[in-house]
Design a protein around this motif. Structure first.
Motif, PDB file in Angstrom:
ATOM      1  N   VAL A 295     -53.584  60.088  42.217  1.00 55.14           N
ATOM      2  CA  VAL A 295     -54.059  60.721  43.456  1.00 55.14           C
ATOM      3  C   VAL A 295     -54.902  61.972  43.186  1.00 55.14           C
ATOM      4  CG1 VAL A 295     -52.081  62.221  44.005  1.00 55.14           C
ATOM      5  CG2 VAL A 295     -53.397  61.178  45.844  1.00 55.14           C
ATOM      6  N   GLY A 296     -54.627  62.673  42.080  1.00 55.37           N
ATOM      7  CA  GLY A 296     -55.410  63.881  41.762  1.00 55.37           C
ATOM      8  C   GLY A 296     -56.914  63.581  41.756  1.00 55.37           C
ATOM      9  N   PRO A 297     -57.352  62.606  40.922  1.00 50.55           N
ATOM     10  CA  PRO A 297     -58.788  62.282  40.912  1.00 50.55           C
ATOM     11  C   PRO A 297     -59.326  61.843  42.274  1.00 50.55           C
ATOM     12  CG  PRO A 297     -57.727  61.383  38.961  1.00 50.55           C
ATOM     13  CD  PRO A 297     -56.628  61.948  39.809  1.00 50.55           C
ATOM     14  N   VAL A 298     -58.509  61.156  43.086  1.00 48.57           N
ATOM     15  CA  VAL A 298     -58.976  60.765  44.427  1.00 48.57           C
ATOM     16  C   VAL A 298     -59.198  62.023  45.265  1.00 48.57           C
ATOM     17  CG1 VAL A 298     -58.316  59.624  46.585  1.00 48.57           C
ATOM     18  CG2 VAL A 298     -57.923  58.471  44.420  1.00 48.57           C
ATOM     19  N   ILE A 299     -58.262  62.961  45.185  1.00 52.45           N
ATOM     20  CA  ILE A 299     -58.386  64.171  46.011  1.00 52.45           C
ATOM     21  C   ILE A 299     -59.588  65.015  45.579  1.00 52.45           C
ATOM     22  CG2 ILE A 299     -57.267  66.367  46.634  1.00 52.45           C
ATOM     23  CD1 ILE A 299     -54.576  64.832  46.645  1.00 52.45           C
ATOM     24  N   TYR A 300     -59.757  65.221  44.240  1.00 49.85           N
ATOM     25  CA  TYR A 300     -60.896  66.083  43.884  1.00 49.85           C
ATOM     26  C   TYR A 300     -62.238  65.369  44.072  1.00 49.85           C
ATOM     27  CZ  TYR A 300     -60.706  64.359  38.922  1.00 49.85           C
ATOM     28  OH  TYR A 300     -60.683  63.604  37.774  1.00 49.85           O
ATOM     29  N   THR A 301     -62.222  64.049  44.144  1.00 48.22           N
ATOM     30  CA  THR A 301     -63.487  63.327  44.343  1.00 48.22           C
ATOM     31  C   THR A 301     -63.820  63.131  45.821  1.00 48.22           C
ATOM     32  OG1 THR A 301     -63.020  62.142  42.295  1.00 48.22           O
ATOM     33  CG2 THR A 301     -64.788  61.256  43.659  1.00 48.22           C
ATOM     34  N   PHE A 302     -62.812  62.791  46.629  1.00 44.04           N
ATOM     35  CA  PHE A 302     -63.093  62.424  48.021  1.00 44.04           C
ATOM     36  C   PHE A 302     -62.433  63.348  49.045  1.00 44.04           C
ATOM     37  CE2 PHE A 302     -62.995  58.433  45.514  1.00 44.04           C
ATOM     38  CZ  PHE A 302     -64.301  58.030  45.679  1.00 44.04           C
ATOM     39  N   GLY A 303     -61.520  64.220  48.600  1.00 40.80           N
ATOM     40  CA  GLY A 303     -60.749  65.033  49.542  1.00 40.80           C
ATOM     41  C   GLY A 303     -61.528  66.224  50.077  1.00 40.80           C
ATOM     42  N   SER A 304     -60.994  66.830  51.154  1.00 39.09           N
ATOM     43  CA  SER A 304     -61.603  68.031  51.728  1.00 39.09           C
ATOM     44  C   SER A 304     -61.259  69.233  50.838  1.00 39.09           C
ATOM     45  CB  SER A 304     -61.034  68.264  53.130  1.00 39.09           C
ATOM     46  OG  SER A 304     -59.643  68.524  53.021  1.00 39.09           O
ATOM     47  N   GLN A 305     -61.956  70.354  51.074  1.00 38.58           N
ATOM     48  CA  GLN A 305     -61.639  71.566  50.302  1.00 38.58           C
ATOM     49  C   GLN A 305     -60.182  71.973  50.539  1.00 38.58           C
ATOM     50  OE1 GLN A 305     -63.673  72.865  47.966  1.00 38.58           O
ATOM     51  NE2 GLN A 305     -61.839  74.037  47.440  1.00 38.58           N
ATOM     52  N   ALA A 306     -59.758  71.861  51.814  1.00 41.21           N
ATOM     53  CA  ALA A 306     -58.371  72.239  52.140  1.00 41.21           C
ATOM     54  C   ALA A 306     -57.380  71.358  51.374  1.00 41.21           C
ATOM     55  CB  ALA A 306     -58.143  72.117  53.652  1.00 41.21           C
ATOM     56  N   GLN A 307     -57.678  70.071  51.249  1.00 42.39           N
ATOM     57  CA  GLN A 307     -56.773  69.179  50.495  1.00 42.39           C
ATOM     58  C   GLN A 307     -56.770  69.541  49.011  1.00 42.39           C
ATOM     59  OE1 GLN A 307     -58.499  65.448  51.678  1.00 42.39           O
ATOM     60  NE2 GLN A 307     -57.062  65.157  53.381  1.00 42.39           N
ATOM     61  N   LYS A 308     -57.942  69.873  48.492  1.00 40.03           N
ATOM     62  CA  LYS A 308     -57.995  70.267  47.069  1.00 40.03           C
ATOM     63  C   LYS A 308     -57.149  71.514  46.845  1.00 40.03           C
ATOM     64  CE  LYS A 308     -62.686  68.570  46.591  1.00 40.03           C
ATOM     65  NZ  LYS A 308     -64.090  68.911  46.409  1.00 40.03           N
ATOM     66  N   ASP A 309     -57.305  72.497  47.753  1.00 43.48           N
ATOM     67  CA  ASP A 309     -56.566  73.762  47.590  1.00 43.48           C
ATOM     68  C   ASP A 309     -55.070  73.536  47.734  1.00 43.48           C
ATOM     69  OD1 ASP A 309     -58.997  74.951  47.339  1.00 43.48           O
ATOM     70  OD2 ASP A 309     -59.077  75.703  49.404  1.00 43.48           O
ATOM     71  N   ARG A 310     -54.697  72.666  48.657  1.00 42.42           N
ATOM     72  CA  ARG A 310     -53.271  72.463  48.946  1.00 42.42           C
ATOM     73  C   ARG A 310     -52.570  71.628  47.856  1.00 42.42           C
ATOM     74  NH1 ARG A 310     -49.086  71.172  48.518  1.00 42.42           N
ATOM     75  NH2 ARG A 310     -47.415  70.581  49.951  1.00 42.42           N
ATOM     76  N   PHE A 311     -53.268  70.531  47.412  1.00 44.97           N
ATOM     77  CA  PHE A 311     -52.529  69.548  46.611  1.00 44.97           C
ATOM     78  C   PHE A 311     -52.773  69.620  45.102  1.00 44.97           C
ATOM     79  CE2 PHE A 311     -52.621  67.447  50.837  1.00 44.97           C
ATOM     80  CZ  PHE A 311     -51.251  67.356  51.031  1.00 44.97           C
ATOM     81  N   LEU A 312     -53.956  70.049  44.670  1.00 44.16           N
ATOM     82  CA  LEU A 312     -54.218  69.966  43.221  1.00 44.16           C
ATOM     83  C   LEU A 312     -53.363  70.928  42.380  1.00 44.16           C
ATOM     84  CD1 LEU A 312     -58.103  69.363  43.162  1.00 44.16           C
ATOM     85  CD2 LEU A 312     -56.251  67.682  43.098  1.00 44.16           C
ATOM     86  N   PRO A 313     -53.231  72.217  42.800  1.00 47.01           N
ATOM     87  CA  PRO A 313     -52.446  73.121  41.931  1.00 47.01           C
ATOM     88  C   PRO A 313     -51.005  72.650  41.697  1.00 47.01           C
ATOM     89  CG  PRO A 313     -53.773  74.376  43.486  1.00 47.01           C
ATOM     90  CD  PRO A 313     -53.879  72.943  43.913  1.00 47.01           C
ATOM     91  N   PRO A 314     -50.253  72.214  42.745  1.00 50.40           N
ATOM     92  CA  PRO A 314     -48.883  71.742  42.450  1.00 50.40           C
ATOM     93  C   PRO A 314     -48.839  70.479  41.607  1.00 50.40           C
ATOM     94  CG  PRO A 314     -49.244  71.890  44.854  1.00 50.40           C
ATOM     95  CD  PRO A 314     -50.524  72.252  44.194  1.00 50.40           C
ATOM     96  N   ILE A 315     -49.889  69.657  41.655  1.00 48.41           N
ATOM     97  CA  ILE A 315     -49.913  68.481  40.763  1.00 48.41           C
ATOM     98  C   ILE A 315     -50.046  68.977  39.321  1.00 48.41           C
ATOM     99  CG2 ILE A 315     -51.296  66.485  40.016  1.00 48.41           C
ATOM    100  CD1 ILE A 315     -51.940  65.953  42.946  1.00 48.41           C
ATOM    101  N   LEU A 316     -50.965  69.922  39.094  1.00 40.75           N
ATOM    102  CA  LEU A 316     -51.169  70.425  37.736  1.00 40.75           C
ATOM    103  C   LEU A 316     -49.921  71.111  37.188  1.00 40.75           C
ATOM    104  CD1 LEU A 316     -54.783  71.872  38.128  1.00 40.75           C
ATOM    105  CD2 LEU A 316     -54.121  69.937  36.705  1.00 40.75           C
ATOM    106  N   ARG A 317     -49.216  71.827  38.072  1.00 33.86           N
ATOM    107  CA  ARG A 317     -48.017  72.560  37.622  1.00 33.86           C
ATOM    108  C   ARG A 317     -46.776  71.664  37.570  1.00 33.86           C
ATOM    109  NH1 ARG A 317     -49.727  76.411  41.621  1.00 33.86           N
ATOM    110  NH2 ARG A 317     -48.049  75.572  42.903  1.00 33.86           N
TER     111      ARG A 317
END
Ligand SMILES: Cc1cc2nc3c(=O)[nH]c(=O)nc-3n(C[C@H](O)[C@H](O)[C@H](O)COP(=O)(O)OP(=O)(O)OC[C@H]3O[C@@H](n4cnc5c(N)ncnc54)[C@H](O)[C@@H]3O)c2cc1C
Length: 397
Positions: A98-120
């Motif tokens: 889902v990470g690559p889907v979010i950073y490729t197709f997601g909104s800025q708000a989705q990137k800010d909300r979801f990517l950092p907790p995935i990385l951590r």
């Protein structure tokens, strides 16, 4: 093309080896030897956080989102070294799917909300694609999402949902339009697993482990801001994600590690007083596996060196050969164990178990793993379906 590693790549490999030697916790190492497929969630989190701290948690992500900026060959070396050392696999649902889907197709708000907790590794995901009536024919899925104001009301059921019982979020394919071609009415929703109306029922697999689930979705309300990309365009994002999923399944590094394990067992086990490794029939089997694996490794490297990615038919090819070889190693391991390879409850003790093993230590978990991984040619899209993809895309049949 030159497939030999350059001096700077060898230096990078040494750096990875040193990191694993110094940082991979001994107690997780010991548990992974007993039951790699069923390590406790905490072990995965601990290992993934160590990688996060080192900046190595998401080699496949673009640098701007937290990736490493490595070349394709560095990524290959990294994966190979981690697998060869028996490190826990990176749980793929967030990082690889889902990470690559979010950073490729997601909104800025989705990137800010979801990517950092995935990385951590603070939030865990599961994949809500398959349904009781929709596996290979995924586009026929029936889980329905109906827009009500600024929310979707979702109803349906997902099955074979790996790790749903441990997940915080599910990325989910839902039908948002009915009167169009099946692929055109699907959307990609992010659903909080704590939402009222979500229930998770375990499915115990043939190895007696709990990894799979059925997820029931009853009148679950999902905010519209959790829609990724455009409504009814979810099939595009779903296919993009599957390319990532299948490339990871090839598992060359892990198969190499298991092959070494097989050789060790074949030296220790005897047949009619002779070490199994000296048996001509066994040697032929071993040689076949070894040459198949070498060919897969070189193909994998060639794919990475030429395009830097393994999407489309190449991902299908790597998935088919990788899983066939993995299954062949697993079966040969079990065969090499003789009596201790047959009754899998004898070898059952898992990472969390205190039961003493009945056979030699190296037999622990191998029969169970062999049974569980029969599914490798099914999950991520069955190998028959991958052959259909190759037939269409490469042979134009
Ligand atoms: C261990 C495991 C973990 C899984 N994890 C997840 C998960 O986390 N999330 C998720 O969404 N799904 C998951 N799945 C589901 C998996 O993606 C499906 O099982 C798979 O896509 C096959 O679907 P199916 O089981 O419905 O089989 P079917 O589609 O019913 O297929 C049955 C058989 O028919 C063959 N077949 C079907 N159609 C064709 C065709 N057109 N041509 C040739 N042969 C065909 C198949 O290859 C297979 O052998 C998991 C499955 C397993 C076993």
């Amino acid at each position: 093309m030159d497939l030999a590693f350059k001096p700077e790549e060898l230096a990078f490999r040494d750096e990875v080896r040193a990191f694993i030697r110094d940082k991979y916790p001994q107690e997780i190492r010991a548990r992974a030897r007993k039951g790699w497929s069923y390590l406790p969630k905490e072990d995965h989190i601990r290992w993934q956080k160590l990688l996060y701290d080192r900046g190595w948690i998401a080699p496949h992500w673009p640098k701007e989102y937290g990736g490493t900026g490595w070349t394709a060959r560095q990524k290959f070396i990294f994966e190979e070294e981690c697998m060869a050392a028996g490190c826990p696999r990176l749980i793929p649902f967030g990082l690889t799917m889902v990470g690559p889907v979010i950073y490729t197709f997601g909104s800025q708000a989705q990137k800010d909300r979801f990517l950092p907790p995935i990385l951590r590794s603070d939030e865990w995901w599961c994949q809500g694609y398959s349904e009781p009536g929709s596996g290979s024919d995924l586009a026929s899925l029936q889980t329905k999402a109906v827009k009500e104001g600024n929310q979707y009301r979702v109803n349906g059921s997902k099955i074979w949902t790996s790790g749903a019982h441990k997940a915080d979020w599910m990325f989910c394919l839902v039908r948002t339009k009915a009167d169009v071609k099946a692929q055109e009415g699907i959307s990609f929703l992010l659903i909080d697993m704590k939402s009222p109306g979500i229930s998770v029922k375990p499915i115990v697999s043939i190895d007696e482990g709990h990894y799979l689930n059925q997820v029931f979705i009853d009148d679950v309300m999902v905010p519209v801001e959790n829609l990724v990309g455009e409504e009814n365009k979810g099939w595009t994002y779903a296919k993009f994600l599957l390319g990532y999923e299948r490339t990871g399944i090839a598992g060359v590094g892990r198969s190499k590690m298991r092959l070494e394990m097989l050789k060790g067992i074949a030296r220790a086990e005897h047949m009619d007083g002779t070490p199994l490794i000296q048996d001509p029939g066994f040697q032929t089997r071993l040689a076949q596996i070894e040459s198949d694996l070498m060919a897969l490794e070189i193909t994998n490297l060639r794919v990475m060196a030429s395009s830097g990615a393994g999407g489309g038919s190449l991902a299908s090819l790597l998935k088919i050969r990788g899983t066939e070889i993995e299954q062949s190693i697993n079966q040969t391991l079990v065969d090499a164990l003789g009596n201790y390879g047959v009754p899998y409850d004898v070898n059952f003790p898992r990472a969390e178990s205190n039961e003493p093993p009945a056979g030699p230590d190296y037999a622990i978990g191998l029969a169970a793993e062999n049974l569980l991984k029969r599914a490798a040619s099914i999950y991520g899209g069955t190998n028959e379906i991958q052959r259909n993809i190759i037939a269409k895309m490469v042979l134009a049949l």
